[in-house]
Write an enzyme that holds these catalytic residues in place. Structure first.
Site, mmCIF file in Angstrom:
data_model
loop_
_atom_site.group_PDB
_atom_site.id
_atom_site.type_symbol
_atom_site.label_atom_id
_atom_site.label_comp_id
_atom_site.label_asym_id
_atom_site.label_seq_id
_atom_site.Cartn_x
_atom_site.Cartn_y
_atom_site.Cartn_z
ATOM 1 N N GLU A 271 6.128 31.705 3.098
ATOM 2 C CA GLU A 271 5.845 31.113 2.630
ATOM 3 C C GLU A 271 5.189 30.217 1.739
ATOM 4 O O GLU A 271 4.073 29.674 1.365
ATOM 5 C CB GLU A 271 5.437 30.204 4.054
ATOM 6 C CG GLU A 271 6.308 29.689 4.956
ATOM 7 C CD GLU A 271 6.480 29.041 6.468
ATOM 8 O OE1 GLU A 271 4.851 28.868 6.632
ATOM 9 O OE2 GLU A 271 7.152 28.924 7.068
ATOM 10 N N GLY B 192 -7.511 5.846 3.675
ATOM 11 C CA GLY B 192 -7.451 4.862 2.524
ATOM 12 C C GLY B 192 -5.740 4.136 2.324
ATOM 13 O O GLY B 192 -4.982 3.966 1.414
ATOM 14 N N ARG C 254 -6.193 26.724 -3.460
ATOM 15 C CA ARG C 254 -5.278 25.848 -3.092
ATOM 16 C C ARG C 254 -4.927 24.990 -5.304
ATOM 17 O O ARG C 254 -6.285 24.894 -5.032
ATOM 18 C CB ARG C 254 -6.924 24.895 -2.551
ATOM 19 C CG ARG C 254 -6.756 25.498 -0.836
ATOM 20 C CD ARG C 254 -6.011 24.957 0.040
ATOM 21 N NE ARG C 254 -5.181 25.488 1.120
ATOM 22 C CZ ARG C 254 -4.647 25.233 1.636
ATOM 23 N NH1 ARG C 254 -3.547 25.323 1.875
ATOM 24 N NH2 ARG C 254 -4.822 25.539 3.531
ATOM 25 N N ARG D 228 0.842 -0.838 -0.241
ATOM 26 C CA ARG D 228 0.058 -0.015 0.012
ATOM 27 C C ARG D 228 1.099 1.125 0.100
ATOM 28 O O ARG D 228 1.964 1.154 0.860
ATOM 29 C CB ARG D 228 -1.020 -0.209 1.038
ATOM 30 C CG ARG D 228 -1.538 -1.133 1.296
ATOM 31 C CD ARG D 228 -3.294 -0.938 0.297
ATOM 32 N NE ARG D 228 -4.293 -1.911 0.196
ATOM 33 C CZ ARG D 228 -4.450 -3.159 -0.384
ATOM 34 N NH1 ARG D 228 -2.981 -3.103 -1.078
ATOM 35 N NH2 ARG D 228 -5.010 -3.106 -0.364
ATOM 36 N N GLU E 100 -2.496 34.146 10.711
ATOM 37 C CA GLU E 100 -3.422 33.485 9.308
ATOM 38 C C GLU E 100 -4.701 34.612 9.763
ATOM 39 O O GLU E 100 -4.760 35.049 8.735
ATOM 40 C CB GLU E 100 -4.357 32.181 9.285
ATOM 41 C CG GLU E 100 -3.009 30.963 8.684
ATOM 42 C CD GLU E 100 -3.878 29.578 8.619
ATOM 43 O OE1 GLU E 100 -4.641 29.833 8.686
ATOM 44 O OE2 GLU E 100 -3.148 28.852 7.776
#
Length: 209
Positions: A158, A131, A75, A47, A112
């Protein structure tokens, strides 16, 4: 009453690991076998595991003014989303060595959102995608005064460009499931807040009295 799963970590045997990738994140291939529900041990399986570690998310709530604070940022994983790759999210950050989840929550709230909560309530923790990843998120609600909050924050070194928004709670809850809040941490935090909002407002009134 829900029983605990039948098996534990002791019912898995790690045979070997192969490192596939290592930079900011790591990916390993884990070869293992585990016990079966019908008895005995299964065959060896492999896996791939995305090693991301533990993180923290915080939804901001002002019970006195019934306001919710969320951040917006780009994102890359949301490039093909109908609303585009800028997401409304809870304030979030990764745990570093020696930090507690609440340490991270308070650090990230300054970076933030420039907000210091007067109290924090722990919501829950969850595995984001067990998973194939070990990422575990700890979720909080930070109670604070949002009447003067908002602005652009983050650490430019960053690559962060983060806008802090303050919304009326009714407006957020009216749009909760229309796709605007398309990430698990935000949805879980906001649903918790929707359930606990009356209690938080009542406790705030009691504190004022």
């Amino acid at each position: 009453m829900i029983e605990k799963p039948q098996f534990t970590r002791d019912d898995v045997e790690i045979l070997r690991r192969e490192e596939l990738y290592k930079r900011f994140f790591r990916v390993e291939k884990v070869f293992l076998r585990h016990k079966l529900f019908n008895g005995g041990w299964g065959n060896e399986i492999g896996r791939e595991l995305f090693l991301r570690g533990e993180a923290v998310g915080v939804v901001l709530y002002d019970p006195a003014h019934d306001l919710i604070g969320l951040v917006e940022q780009f994102r890359v994983g949301a490039m093909d989303e109908p609303h585009g790759p800028w997401c409304y999210e809870v304030v979030a950050g990764m745990l570093e060595e020696g930090e507690t989840p609440e340490d991270v929550a308070r650090r990230e709230l300054i970076e933030e959102a420039d907000v210091t909560p007067y109290t924090m309530e722990y919501i829950c923790n969850y595995l984001s995608s067990p998973g194939g990843s070990d990422e575990k998120l700890h979720l909080y609600c930070g109670l604070c005064d949002l009447s003067q909050a908002g602005g652009i924050y983050g650490l430019p070194e960053e690559g962060e460009d983060i806008r802090m928004h303050v919304f009326a709670a009714d407006d957020v809850f009216a749009e909760l499931f229309n796709g605007a809040f398309n990430n698990a941490a935000a949805l879980i935090c906001l649903q918790w807040l929707q359930l606990n909002r009356p209690r938080l407002q009542a406790e705030n009134l009691s504190a004022v009295d």
